[in-house]
Design a protein around this motif. Structure first.
Motif, mmCIF file in Angstrom:
data_model
loop_
_atom_site.group_PDB
_atom_site.id
_atom_site.type_symbol
_atom_site.label_atom_id
_atom_site.label_comp_id
_atom_site.label_asym_id
_atom_site.label_seq_id
_atom_site.Cartn_x
_atom_site.Cartn_y
_atom_site.Cartn_z
ATOM 1 N N ARG A 1 81.805 16.729 29.737
ATOM 2 C CA ARG A 1 80.415 16.264 29.571
ATOM 3 C C ARG A 1 79.859 15.686 30.870
ATOM 4 N NH1 ARG A 1 82.762 14.580 24.740
ATOM 5 N NH2 ARG A 1 83.012 12.431 25.478
ATOM 6 N N GLU A 2 80.705 15.093 31.678
ATOM 7 C CA GLU A 2 80.270 14.519 32.950
ATOM 8 C C GLU A 2 80.078 15.580 34.032
ATOM 9 O OE1 GLU A 2 82.961 11.416 34.156
ATOM 10 O OE2 GLU A 2 83.147 10.697 32.089
ATOM 11 N N GLY A 3 80.467 16.814 33.754
ATOM 12 C CA GLY A 3 80.320 17.873 34.740
ATOM 13 C C GLY A 3 81.410 17.896 35.790
ATOM 14 N N ILE A 4 82.518 17.196 35.547
ATOM 15 C CA ILE A 4 83.628 17.173 36.491
ATOM 16 C C ILE A 4 84.607 18.295 36.199
ATOM 17 C CG2 ILE A 4 85.592 15.801 37.317
ATOM 18 C CD1 ILE A 4 83.919 13.299 36.749
ATOM 19 N N VAL A 5 84.829 18.551 34.925
ATOM 20 C CA VAL A 5 85.733 19.612 34.483
ATOM 21 C C VAL A 5 84.931 20.710 33.802
ATOM 22 C CG1 VAL A 5 87.598 20.201 32.864
ATOM 23 C CG2 VAL A 5 87.753 18.126 34.254
ATOM 24 N N ARG A 6 85.310 21.946 34.046
ATOM 25 C CA ARG A 6 84.701 23.083 33.365
ATOM 26 C C ARG A 6 85.801 23.900 32.702
ATOM 27 N NH1 ARG A 6 81.576 27.313 37.003
ATOM 28 N NH2 ARG A 6 83.729 27.954 37.476
ATOM 29 N N GLY B 1 88.659 31.295 28.247
ATOM 30 C CA GLY B 1 90.066 31.197 27.858
ATOM 31 C C GLY B 1 90.568 29.775 27.829
ATOM 32 N N GLN B 2 89.654 28.815 27.950
ATOM 33 C CA GLN B 2 89.973 27.379 27.931
ATOM 34 C C GLN B 2 90.730 26.916 29.180
ATOM 35 O OE1 GLN B 2 88.861 25.100 25.365
ATOM 36 N NE2 GLN B 2 87.597 26.958 25.223
ATOM 37 N N ARG B 3 90.755 27.760 30.230
ATOM 38 C CA ARG B 3 91.372 27.322 31.475
ATOM 39 C C ARG B 3 90.437 26.356 32.181
ATOM 40 N NH1 ARG B 3 93.786 31.061 36.474
ATOM 41 N NH2 ARG B 3 94.513 29.292 37.727
ATOM 42 N N MET B 4 90.986 25.279 32.698
ATOM 43 C CA MET B 4 90.163 24.244 33.301
ATOM 44 C C MET B 4 90.046 24.408 34.819
ATOM 45 S SD MET B 4 91.285 20.766 31.268
ATOM 46 C CE MET B 4 93.045 20.969 31.556
ATOM 47 N N SER B 5 88.913 23.993 35.340
ATOM 48 C CA SER B 5 88.708 23.916 36.787
ATOM 49 C C SER B 5 87.929 22.648 37.084
ATOM 50 C CB SER B 5 87.964 25.144 37.315
ATOM 51 O OG SER B 5 86.723 25.291 36.652
ATOM 52 N N LEU B 6 88.039 22.201 38.328
ATOM 53 C CA LEU B 6 87.387 20.966 38.755
ATOM 54 C C LEU B 6 86.276 21.295 39.731
ATOM 55 C CD1 LEU B 6 90.518 18.720 39.370
ATOM 56 C CD2 LEU B 6 88.937 18.548 37.472
ATOM 57 N N LEU B 7 85.040 21.057 39.324
ATOM 58 C CA LEU B 7 83.905 21.331 40.207
ATOM 59 C C LEU B 7 83.679 20.166 41.160
ATOM 60 C CD1 LEU B 7 81.459 22.945 37.621
ATOM 61 C CD2 LEU B 7 83.191 24.023 39.056
ATOM 62 N N ALA B 8 83.825 18.942 40.654
ATOM 63 C CA ALA B 8 83.577 17.778 41.500
ATOM 64 C C ALA B 8 84.591 17.695 42.623
ATOM 65 C CB ALA B 8 83.625 16.495 40.663
ATOM 66 N N LEU B 9 85.825 18.104 42.369
ATOM 67 C CA LEU B 9 86.849 18.071 43.414
ATOM 68 C C LEU B 9 86.471 19.052 44.524
ATOM 69 C CD1 LEU B 9 89.588 17.122 44.444
ATOM 70 C CD2 LEU B 9 90.654 18.924 43.103
ATOM 71 N N ALA B 10 85.947 20.203 44.147
ATOM 72 C CA ALA B 10 85.522 21.182 45.147
ATOM 73 C C ALA B 10 84.426 20.598 46.032
ATOM 74 C CB ALA B 10 85.034 22.460 44.464
ATOM 75 N N ARG B 11 83.497 19.855 45.434
ATOM 76 C CA ARG B 11 82.417 19.258 46.225
ATOM 77 C C ARG B 11 82.957 18.212 47.176
ATOM 78 N NH1 ARG B 11 79.597 19.790 41.242
ATOM 79 N NH2 ARG B 11 80.020 17.633 40.673
ATOM 80 N N ARG B 12 83.915 17.383 46.716
ATOM 81 C CA ARG B 12 84.450 16.331 47.563
ATOM 82 C C ARG B 12 85.264 16.888 48.717
ATOM 83 N NH1 ARG B 12 85.201 13.514 42.713
ATOM 84 N NH2 ARG B 12 87.392 14.084 42.558
ATOM 85 N N ARG B 13 86.038 17.962 48.456
ATOM 86 C CA ARG B 13 86.917 18.482 49.502
ATOM 87 C C ARG B 13 86.168 19.351 50.510
ATOM 88 N NH1 ARG B 13 92.663 20.089 46.538
ATOM 89 N NH2 ARG B 13 93.190 17.977 45.886
ATOM 90 N N THR B 14 85.037 19.918 50.124
ATOM 91 C CA THR B 14 84.302 20.789 51.032
ATOM 92 C C THR B 14 83.060 20.119 51.586
ATOM 93 O OG1 THR B 14 83.086 21.783 49.181
ATOM 94 C CG2 THR B 14 85.130 22.848 49.853
ATOM 95 N N GLY B 15 82.723 18.980 51.014
ATOM 96 C CA GLY B 15 81.489 18.326 51.428
ATOM 97 C C GLY B 15 81.669 17.433 52.640
ATOM 98 N N ASP C 1 85.173 28.786 45.166
ATOM 99 C CA ASP C 1 84.403 27.548 45.260
ATOM 100 C C ASP C 1 84.780 26.536 44.190
ATOM 101 O OD1 ASP C 1 83.449 28.914 43.107
ATOM 102 O OD2 ASP C 1 81.317 28.620 43.564
ATOM 103 N N VAL C 2 85.869 26.769 43.468
ATOM 104 C CA VAL C 2 86.328 25.799 42.473
ATOM 105 C C VAL C 2 87.816 25.531 42.689
ATOM 106 C CG1 VAL C 2 84.632 26.510 40.750
ATOM 107 C CG2 VAL C 2 86.885 27.583 40.769
ATOM 108 N N TRP C 3 88.315 24.526 41.991
ATOM 109 C CA TRP C 3 89.731 24.173 42.047
ATOM 110 C C TRP C 3 90.312 24.353 40.655
ATOM 111 C CZ3 TRP C 3 92.445 22.517 46.442
ATOM 112 C CH2 TRP C 3 91.656 22.429 47.596
ATOM 113 N N ARG C 4 91.219 25.328 40.516
ATOM 114 C CA ARG C 4 91.797 25.665 39.222
ATOM 115 C C ARG C 4 92.927 24.710 38.852
ATOM 116 N NH1 ARG C 4 87.963 29.046 37.190
ATOM 117 N NH2 ARG C 4 87.523 30.741 38.637
#
Length: 212
Positions: free
Chosen positions: A189-194, A198-212, A156-159
């Motif tokens: 801080r905006e909740g777009i990147v998590r 291990g400091q690996r980044m993922s995009l939560l907002a992108l997951a919402r846009r692509r699946t929403g 459910d996320v985009w790595r």
């Protein structure tokens, strides 16, 4: 979103291979430097290449990353100097066709000429897009755009690929590492990147846009 670069179709790969010489490079080898005299047209068969420029103070900007099936060096076939440096990111195998032979092939092989023209047009559009982005977009937006283009679906996320370190992001968008660090902090801080432990980044907002 910018279209992916065209890969050379098998018949044209065979044509280039017939008229060129096989060359191999180890990871981190430099194929040529910006300003070097052109030796010919390259076809990448395996591995990955980085096209970049480096300033006198060591700062680097990445123009492109090349994958197997792509041509490079087409802009120097007029006899001009190389416009960028190219370095192997992995072990690389390629075919080098000298400029004279390459020009003959372009005159006699319409399919190859059409491919090279399409490739040159695409790279010109990318250059225009990069210039516009650097001039008109904030660092935050440029960082987010780069992360979105390279994020890979994982549940459910985009790595974000681990190769996109803060320094590599800075190189690709023409910014300093410190500025990129601040931009990523803002996206967190905006909740777009998590970031995970291990400091690996993922995009939560992108997951919402692509699946929403």
């Amino acid at each position: 979103m910018l279209e992916p670069p065209p890969r050379l179709p098998p018949p044209l790969v065979a044509l280039i291979s017939e008229h060129g010489q096989l060359e191999r490079y180890a990871a981190n080898d430099v194929l040529f430097h910006e300003g070097d005299a052109s030796t010919g047209l390259y076809l990448l068969l395996s591995g990955r290449l980085k096209v970049h420029a480096t300033a006198a103070d060591g700062r680097e900007v990445t123009y492109n990353l090349l994958e197997p099936g792509e041509l490079l060096g087409e802009l120097s076939m007029d006899g001009g100097a190389r416009t960028a440096s190219v370095r192997a990111l992995t072990d690389v195998t390629c075919i080098l066709v000298d400029n004279r032979t390459a020009r003959t092939l372009l005159r006699t092989q319409p399919d190859l000429a059409e491919h090279v023209l399409s490739l040159a047009a695409l790279r010109a559009r990318r250059s225009t897009h990069m210039t516009r982005s650097m001039a008109l977009e904030s660092t935050r937006d440029r960082v987010l755009g780069l992360l979105e283009r390279h994020a890979i679906a994982d549940g459910d996320v985009w790595r974000v690929p681990t190769e996109l370190t803060q320094q590599e992001i800075a190189n690709r968008i023409g910014a300093s590492r410190e500025t990129v660090n601040r931009a990523i902090g803002a996206l967190v801080r905006e909740g777009i990147v998590r970031k995970d432990a291990g400091q690996r980044m993922s995009l939560l907002a992108l997951a919402r846009r692509r699946t929403g």
